[in-house]
Enzyme design. Structure first.
Site: not given
Length: 493
Positions: A130-132, A135, A163
């Site tokens: 989900f960090k994409d 980011m 992350t």
């Protein structure tokens, strides 16, 4: 839109705008940035947003916060970021163009109506986490801002697993950017480790720290608080304390709500696997903006600092030796960096109280807002007003939930999402859909999938033998001065 620090004792001489705080993390006083007030969303806007693409929805929300970026530029940045080509790793039967497709897992008739459990896919980006979602936008925002000023940036961050790879994949090859990423040595999954360490780009520096994630996070804060070093070395951050990351995550709460409802009269709840409180903090902000959210449920693993607070009002940070190494390692965190943002709202935006409370975290390992004799305040009674609930999941719970979801729905979920589904089921309520935010694809945690199901997790194309690639990293002690020397020796500044 101007921003304030959670610890500011007075208004800044020069009001900070979005671009002023974009490249940094902590404010100079050690606090975290938040808007002076949350922008409000009207019912008419929600209705208009129901038919938008994800990129256009992101633009509509971000423009309320990034008022100093020209509208055309911001629209181009969101259009460049949120494409089906970037978020191509959707499950079979899901449309990559939806970016964060919803999947109804179960609907049950109960007294008073029906309960619905929904999974929101957030892990279709390049690093399968989900960090994409934030980011990828951050990488494009950074490059855009640096190019305007012909500047450079050295990103210094810490990761418990996802992350780091999301940041490195977003920043690799970007002009004017280097990434120095700390991770706890031998405490990530083999897949997570390979994703980061296999990158050979000259602007990527991986540092495996002898310790746990909180040791890494403490070093990032120590460097961020050394203002002369930070200025000289042009240090910025992509950790979840970065405001742009949090606000980018706000978008998928709106998307999830709009996709799960047909009318603004309806409410939904969200369950969020939680370690550093950044992901669920974005949900808090969406709710404060007026999104009709009933509950925000924080799901923890055995490292249950947040669950303890939302049950008791006591925030008790664990020492490194008390932090468990679990099968949902991205949540092996005992000091939730973003929690300060919620506490700031909880105590009525009293920055003096926030400063005192988080000073006590450093000196006494926590604080107590339960209202009991000897406590630091009684604001715990206000938590319900903000919709927060919580729950905890163990390794056995993860195995059971992974098996259950595979048997019943024919999909394989990762360990963190399993924590989320386990806890979500404890907080279902009639006629309020419960959306679980997916943390990552199961392939990133194959060791536990193999234990639960007896077969390997399916891997998207291109990730078949990632663990066999050559790896580039250095191992270092948790020593701030040595870390500073390493950074300086590689920037040449």
């Amino acid at each position: 839109m101007h921003y304030v620090s959670t610890r500011a004792d007075k208004a800044p001489m020069n009001p900070q705008q979005f671009s002023d705080i974009l490249l940094g993390g902590l404010a100079p006083d050690g606090g975290l940035y938040l808007p002076e007030q949350y922008p409000q969303v009207t019912g008419a806007e929600l209705n208009a947003w129901r038919t938008l693409s994800y990129a256009d929805l992101a633009y509509e929300i971000l423009k309320k916060f990034a008022t100093d970026i020209p509208a055309a530029d911001l629209k181009a940045l969101t259009a460049k970021t949120y494409t089906k080509a970037v978020y191509k790793n959707a499950r079979a039967g899901e449309n990559a163009a939806d970016i964060t497709p919803l999947r109804v897992l179960e609907e049950n008739v109960v007294k008073g109506g029906s309960t619905t459990l929904i999974l929101q896919a957030l892990s279709n980006g390049p690093t399968l986490a989900f960090k994409d979602m934030a980011m990828q936008l951050l990488g494009n925002l950074f490059e855009y801002t640096l190019a305007k000023h012909d500047a450079e940036l050295n990103i210094f961050g810490a990761t418990s697993g996802d992350t780091g790879s999301a940041a490195e994949y977003a920043m690799r090859g970007k002009k004017g950017i280097r990434v120095f990423m700390l991770s706890p040595h031998k405490k990530m999954s083999a897949f997570q480790t390979a994703q980061m360490f296999s990158l050979q780009d000259p602007n990527i520096y991986n540092i495996a720290v002898e310790g746990v994630f909180d040791d890494c996070q403490d070093m990032v804060k120590a460097v961020s608080n050394d203002l002369p070093f930070k200025a000289k070395q042009k240090i910025g951050t992509v950790n979840s304390i970065n405001w742009a990351r949090v606000v980018a995550q706000v978008v998928y709460y709106f998307r999830g709500y709009l996709a799960a409802t047909t009318s603004n009269e309806q409410k939904v709840s969200f369950t969020v696997p939680s370690g550093n409180f950044g992901n669920i903090c974005a949900g808090h902000i969406a709710r404060m903006m007026g999104l009709p959210i009933s509950k925000l449920v924080a799901a923890t693993n055995e490292n249950d600092v947040l669950d303890e607070f939302f049950r008791t009002g006591v925030y008790r940070v664990r020492k490194s030796a008390e932090t468990y190494h679990t099968s949902s390692p991205s949540m092996d965190i005992s000091k939730a960096s973003n929690f300060e943002r919620f506490v700031y709202d909880l105590v009525g935006r009293d920055s003096g109280r926030v400063r005192a409370l988080f000073t006590k975290v450093e000196t006494h390992g926590g604080f107590d807002l339960s209202g009991k004799p000897g406590s630091d305040g009684d604001e715990f009674k206000l938590v319900a007003k903000y919709g927060f609930k919580s729950g905890k999941s163990t390794h056995q719970d993860r195995l059971d939930t992974i098996r259950d979801v595979a048997d019943d729905y024919g999909i394989t979920i990762d360990t963190h999402t399993a924590d989320g589904i386990k806890v979500a089921r404890e907080h279902l309520e009639p006629n309020v859909p419960m959306i679980v935010l997916e943390t990552a694809l199961a392939a990133k945690f194959n060791e536990t999938i193999l234990e639960a199901l007896g077969v390997d997790a399916e891997r998207p194309a291109g990730f078949e033998s990632i663990e066999d690639l050559p790896q580039k990293f250095v191992v270092m002690d948790a020593d701030v001065e040595k870390m500073k020397a390493y950074i300086a020796s590689n920037t040449g500044l």
